[in-house]
Design an enzyme around this catalytic site. Structure first.
Site, PDB file in Angstrom:
ATOM      1  N   PHE A  86       0.851  -1.230  -0.057  1.00  0.00           N
ATOM      2  CA  PHE A  86      -0.004  -0.077   0.029  1.00  0.00           C
ATOM      3  C   PHE A  86       0.843   1.216   0.190  1.00  0.00           C
ATOM      4  O   PHE A  86       0.342   2.354  -0.420  1.00  0.00           O
ATOM      5  CB  PHE A  86      -1.110  -0.073   1.193  1.00  0.00           C
ATOM      6  CG  PHE A  86      -0.228   0.448   2.672  1.00  0.00           C
ATOM      7  CD1 PHE A  86      -0.724   1.567   3.039  1.00  0.00           C
ATOM      8  CD2 PHE A  86       0.363  -0.485   3.442  1.00  0.00           C
ATOM      9  CE1 PHE A  86      -0.025   2.134   4.136  1.00  0.00           C
ATOM     10  CE2 PHE A  86       0.892  -0.038   4.519  1.00  0.00           C
ATOM     11  CZ  PHE A  86       0.828   1.287   4.713  1.00  0.00           C
ATOM     12  N   LYS A  87       2.240   1.087   0.410  1.00  0.00           N
ATOM     13  CA  LYS A  87       2.983   2.198   0.522  1.00  0.00           C
ATOM     14  C   LYS A  87       3.250   3.165  -1.182  1.00  0.00           C
ATOM     15  O   LYS A  87       3.397   4.204  -1.067  1.00  0.00           O
ATOM     16  CB  LYS A  87       4.376   1.902   1.023  1.00  0.00           C
ATOM     17  CG  LYS A  87       4.299   1.451   2.352  1.00  0.00           C
ATOM     18  CD  LYS A  87       3.869   2.026   3.603  1.00  0.00           C
ATOM     19  CE  LYS A  87       3.781   1.547   4.846  1.00  0.00           C
ATOM     20  NZ  LYS A  87       4.961   1.342   5.385  1.00  0.00           N
ATOM     21  N   ASP A  88       2.993   2.034  -1.903  1.00  0.00           N
ATOM     22  CA  ASP A  88       2.963   2.746  -3.441  1.00  0.00           C
ATOM     23  C   ASP A  88       1.985   3.716  -3.585  1.00  0.00           C
ATOM     24  O   ASP A  88       2.334   4.691  -4.456  1.00  0.00           O
ATOM     25  CB  ASP A  88       2.984   1.512  -4.410  1.00  0.00           C
ATOM     26  CG  ASP A  88       4.111   0.643  -4.248  1.00  0.00           C
ATOM     27  OD1 ASP A  88       5.377   0.948  -4.555  1.00  0.00           O
ATOM     28  OD2 ASP A  88       3.766  -0.533  -4.652  1.00  0.00           O
TER      29      ASP A  88
END
Length: 481
Positions: free
Chosen positions: A119-121
């Site tokens: 999810f950091k993307d």
């Protein structure tokens, strides 16, 4: 829009100033002076912009939300940055963050379709484009210092690799990430990417980043910035997917939903807090921890108690093996009526002196659950195995260990709410060992990552020393000059 420090510093700064700065001069975190409120007409406008997740809808939604907070980038240029970032080519689907229905009123929001499968993307891809844009506008360079427990590092490095004017120095706990996570980072050979494996735990890495950020002379001399979620721009980008999840789960703007969020550093769920403060109809924000339950302990008792490195458990959801949640300060600032002096006393003094503070006896503590909607729970390794098996057997959906923490705790609170969205955090391939333990089979591996663990690696192992990290950064800056 102006931004202020959670610890009361007098500066009022604009977005592009804090974009490149990281921590405030007094060690606090930046927040907007006030959250822009989205009324019924505004919510309807945002739903129309998202357009059911049609191609370009997520980028349009991101532009609308970011525009409420960013007034020092021309609108046409901000829109172009959003359109460049959120594309089907990068994230695999036109919706960007599609919902997966598990049961009636129970969903997973897929946030792991980006380049590093986490999810950091969602925020990091935007941050990379914002950095490159602003540095080019200023004719400057930036040295990014970050800390990762697994996913932030690879997301940052993939977003920044090859970016003009940017170098990345990423700290990670030596030997504590999964083999896949290590390979994602350490196999990158780009000249502007530097991996440093710290002999310690994630909190040691995070402490070094904060120490360097608080060394104002070094920070200014070497142009140090940050991509950790202490950077407001990254947290702001995460606000968008709460709106996108809500619009996919509802048909009417009066409906409420709850979100369950696997939480270590409190950045992901803090974005939900911001969305709720803006007026998104969120009923509850359920914080899901693993055995490192510092956040669950606070929401149950009012005690925020930092654990020592030796007491930070190494678990099968390693990105949450954190006992010092740096973003938590932003929420406490709001909880205490934005009293910067009191926040400074708690986070700057009490934690340094005693390693803890207690708000259970403060009348404001009741607001955490009442006014702000927070609930919490924890999950164990056995819970993760059971949850991974159950979701796969019942729904044919394979989830990673952190998402399993979220699903387990969400189910514990399921009877209290009508609709629940669990934020997926990563694809299962990143934690293959536990998937094999749970299901007896290897998770699917995207073709671009075949054989990644066998690639050559470039990483420097280093003691947990702020001075050593500063010397490393200074040396590479000098050699590049």
């Amino acid at each position: 829009m102006r931004y202020i420090s959670t610890r009361g510093h007098a500066d009022r700064k604009r977005f592009c100033e804090i974009l490149l700065e990281g921590l405030a001069p007094d060690g606090g975190l930046y927040l907007p002076e006030q959250y822009p409120l989205v009324d019924a007409a505004g919510l309807q406008r945002l739903r129309a912009a998202f357009n059911g997740g049609a191609p370009g809808g997520y980028a349009a939604l991101a532009f609308e939300i970011l525009s409420l907070y960013i007034d020092d980038i021309p609108p046409d240029e901000l829109r172009a940055l959003c359109e460049k970032t959120y594309t089907e080519a990068v994230f695999g689907t036109p919706q960007i963050v599609p919902l997966k229905r598990l049961d009636d009123g129970f969903y997973l929001e897929a946030l792991s379709n980006g380049p590093t499968l986490a999810f950091k993307d969602m925020a990091m891809q935007l941050l990379g484009n914002l950095f490159e844009y602003e540095l080019a506008r200023r004719g400057e360079e930036l040295n990014i210092l970050g800390a990762t427990s697994g996913d932030t590092g690879s997301a940052a490095e993939y977003a920044m690799r090859g970016k003009h004017g940017v170098r990345v120095f990423m700290l990670s706990p030596h030997g504590r990430m999964s083999p896949f996570q290590q390979a994602q980072m350490f196999s990158l050979m780009d000249e502007n990417i530097h991996n440093i494996a710290i002999e310690g735990v994630f909190d040691d890495c995070q402490d070094i980043v904060k120490n360097v950020s608080n060394d104002l002379d070094f920070k200014r001399r070497h142009r140090i910035g940050t991509v950790n979620s202490i950077n407001w721009a990254r947290l702001l980008a995460q606000v968008v997917y709460y709106f996108a999840g809500y619009f996919q789960a509802t048909t009417k703007d009066a409906e409420q939903v709850s979100f369950a969020v696997p939480s270590g550093n409190f950045g992901n769920v803090c974005a939900g807090h911001v969305a709720r403060q803006m007026g998104l109809p969120i009923d509850r924000l359920v914080v899901a921890t693993n055995e490192n339950d510092v956040l669950d302990e606070f929401f149950r008792t009012g005690v925020y108690r930092v654990r020592a490195s030796a007491d930070t458990h190494e678990t099968s959801s390693p990105s949450m093996d954190i006992s010092k949640a740096s973003n938590f300060e932003r929420f406490v600032f709001d909880l205490l009526g934005r009293d910067g002096a009191r926040v400074k006393a708690l986070f700057g003094d009490a934690l340094a002196r005693e390693g803890r503070f207690a708000l259970g006896g403060d009348p404001a503590f009741a607001d955490a659950a009442g006014r702000f909607g927070f609930r919490s729970g924890k999950s164990t390794h056995a819970d993760r195995l059971t949850t991974i098996r159950d979701v796969f057997q019942r729904h044919g959906v394979m989830i990673d260990t952190h998402t399993a923490d979220g699903v387990k705790v969400a189910r514990d609170h399921r009877g209290e709410v009508t609709s629940m969205i669990v934020l997926e955090t990563a694809l299962p391939i990143k934690f293959a060992e536990t998937i094999v333990e749970a299901l007896g089979r290897q998770p699917d591996r995207p073709s671009q990552f075949e054989g990644i663990e066998a690639l050559p690696r470039r990483v420097t192992v280093m003691a947990a020393s702020t001075a050593a990290v500063q010397d490393f950064i200074a040396g590479h800056c000098a050699s590049a000059a």
